[in-house]
Design a protein around this motif. Structure first.
Motif, short mmCIF file in Angstrom:
data_model
loop_
_atom_site.label_atom_id
_atom_site.label_comp_id
_atom_site.label_asym_id
_atom_site.label_seq_id
_atom_site.Cartn_x
_atom_site.Cartn_y
_atom_site.Cartn_z
N ASP A 74 43.92 52.87 38.98
CA ASP A 74 44.30 52.96 40.39
C ASP A 74 45.80 53.22 40.55
O ASP A 74 46.24 53.85 41.53
N ALA A 75 46.59 52.74 39.58
CA ALA A 75 48.04 52.96 39.62
C ALA A 75 48.43 54.27 38.91
O ALA A 75 49.62 54.57 38.79
N ASN A 76 47.42 55.01 38.47
CA ASN A 76 47.65 56.26 37.74
C ASN A 76 48.51 56.02 36.49
O ASN A 76 49.45 56.76 36.20
N ILE A 77 48.15 54.96 35.77
CA ILE A 77 48.79 54.63 34.49
C ILE A 77 47.75 54.80 33.40
O ILE A 77 46.70 54.14 33.43
N THR A 83 42.38 36.15 29.90
CA THR A 83 43.69 36.38 29.27
C THR A 83 44.32 37.69 29.73
O THR A 83 45.50 37.93 29.45
N HIS A 84 43.55 38.53 30.40
CA HIS A 84 44.04 39.86 30.76
C HIS A 84 45.22 39.74 31.73
O HIS A 84 45.20 38.93 32.66
N LEU A 85 46.21 40.58 31.52
CA LEU A 85 47.40 40.56 32.37
C LEU A 85 47.08 40.98 33.80
O LEU A 85 47.72 40.51 34.74
N ARG A 86 46.12 41.85 33.96
CA ARG A 86 45.70 42.28 35.29
C ARG A 86 44.18 42.13 35.37
O ARG A 86 43.46 42.57 34.47
N LYS A 87 43.71 41.50 36.42
CA LYS A 87 42.33 41.02 36.45
C LYS A 87 41.31 42.04 36.95
O LYS A 87 40.12 41.89 36.71
N THR A 88 41.74 43.06 37.67
CA THR A 88 40.77 44.03 38.19
C THR A 88 40.53 45.14 37.17
O THR A 88 41.46 45.59 36.49
N HIS A 133 42.67 48.45 37.57
CA HIS A 133 44.07 48.26 37.96
C HIS A 133 44.96 49.41 37.49
O HIS A 133 45.70 50.00 38.28
N PHE A 134 44.88 49.76 36.22
CA PHE A 134 45.78 50.78 35.68
C PHE A 134 45.37 52.18 36.15
O PHE A 134 46.23 53.01 36.45
#
Length: 412
Positions: free
Chosen positions: A65-68, A54-59, A62-63
């Motif tokens: 790595d995007a510095n979020i 169900t996760h919006l981003r699978k890795t 992810h966040f």
């Protein structure tokens, strides 16, 4: 700063990062989960996917790595004077631009016994885990509500093998999306698949008799159940904004830039009450495509200074119920002085009704029709003058794709 870890918040954060490599971006979500899609919950209920599906981003990274930065905390207060948000743990966080994308929560009807542990909503992953624990093959389940969300849940419960009864207070299923004919045909379809659907009926109380639940109905009869699911609609999450000075109605009132009355504070998704393409007024459109669109527009305006206008959300719903697809677009109920055309094939569960104002198509309801269905949205959203196609559609509304190609020249 983004409050809300759903599709609107995640898309906004990623768009901000694309536009500004140096921005400090924080998402605050109040569930102990990675950001996920509620639209994937039925697949989790059916146990076709794990929670991670169900996760919006699978890795996993992810966040990061995007510095979020993603924080799992509940926001208790927004302070626009000092530009900070207050968290439940007592922490305060500063912001320069703020996006509120807190979504919505289930409405709790005033039914005695609704707080019984054998009763659940189906809105979060935690709700879904509870349902999976309690609802097994052959379980007697009563679902309160046959709206859009209720019909999505309904399908998952049937797939789980539940003996399901749906109780709906209106005279048809999905009354905020389907007209009486269409909603009645959907009811017949569900009944043909073994679901009991009681319309024009209300649950008046839920009693625990030890072995199970006794569900009292408005007509005097009672149902036995192992478990009850409440699906009676949702309401925008705005309680924490009381006293903030942000103007609200059904949601946060936003302008064409999706900015609130307070500069630098934006809203997106289920919590935003913005321009309605269909009526010209302001409404909340609680669907995921609108949330994603809002997220992109808000991100651009937060970074680039209100450079992007929101043209208004088209009322649009596409629903699959036990593999039968229904849709509504625009002013599907019609307008005063308008005209409509209709085709009904009850035996094959096929239905279409088009609504016109002058020589423009302004709304549609369909059931069991999927081929080229997006052409209806195109004709409505383009506000095209139909010309000779008005009479042709009045005679046979199934000619909508031919009309779309002829008028727009678009074969896609």
């Amino acid at each position: 700063m983004i409050i809300g870890a759903g599709p609107a918040g995640v898309v906004a954060a990623e768009t901000i990062r694309k536009l500004d490599k140096n921005a400090t971006i924080t998402i605050i979500g109040d569930e102990p989960e990675a950001p996920y899609s509620r639209m994937a919950i039925p697949y989790f209920l059916e146990e076709n996917i794990e929670a991670e599906g169900t996760h919006l981003r699978k890795t996993n990274n992810h966040f990061a790595d995007a510095n979020i930065n993603v924080i799992q905390q509940h926001v208790t207060r927004v302070d626009p004077v000092n530009n900070v948000v207050e968290l439940q743990n007592g922490q305060t966080l500063p912001w320069d631009k703020l996006l509120i994308a807190t979504g919505s929560h289930p409405i709790k009807p005033p039914i005695p016994g609704l707080d019984n542990p054998k009763v659940a909503n189906c809105w979060t992953l935690a709700d879904s885990r509870k349902i999976i624990d309690h609802v097994k093959k052959g379980s007697h389940v009563v679902q309160i509500g046959a709206g859009f969300i209720g019909c999505i849940i309904l399908e998952a419960l049937v797939r789980r093998g539940a003996d399901l009864t749906v109780v709906e207070m209106d005279n048809r299923m999905v009354p905020r999306m389907l007209d009486e004919q269409c909603g009645g045909m959907l009811k017949s379809w569900c009944e043909s698949k073994g679901v009991t659907v009681l319309t024009e009926t209300q649950v008046t109380s839920i009693e625990d008799n030890g072995d199970g639940l006794k569900i009292q109905l408005s007509h005097g009869e009672a149902l036995d159940a192992d478990f009850v699911i409440s699906a009676t609609g949702v309401r925008s999450n705005t309680e924490f904004l009381e006293g903030s000075g942000i103007k609200m109605d059904q949601g946060i009132l936003v302008d064409v830039h999706l900015e609130s009355n307070l500069p630098g504070i934006y809203a997106a998704g289920d919590v935003a009450q913005g321009v309605d393409f269909t009526t010209g007024g302001y409404s909340v459109h609680a669907i995921q495509p609108t949330a994603a669109d809002h997220g992109i527009i808000c991100a651009k305006n937060m970074v680039q200074g209100n450079s992007t206008r929101h043209k208004g959300s088209l009322q649009m719903n596409v629903l699959s119920t036990l593999d039968l697809v229904s849709t509504s677009y625009g002013a599907w109920e019609g307008v005063a002085g308008g005209e409509s055309s209709e085709l009904i094939d009850s035996d094959r569960y096929r239905y279409i009704r088009l609504q016109f104002s002058g020589d423009k198509l302004i709304g549609a309801n369909t059931l069991g029709i999927t081929q080229n269905i997006g052409a209806l949205r195109g004709l409505i959203q383009s506000e095209s003058h139909l010309g000779v196609w008005k009479d042709r559609l009045m005679e046979n509304p199934l000619n909508f794709m031919d009309a779309y190609v002829s008028i727009t020249g678009n074969h896609a």
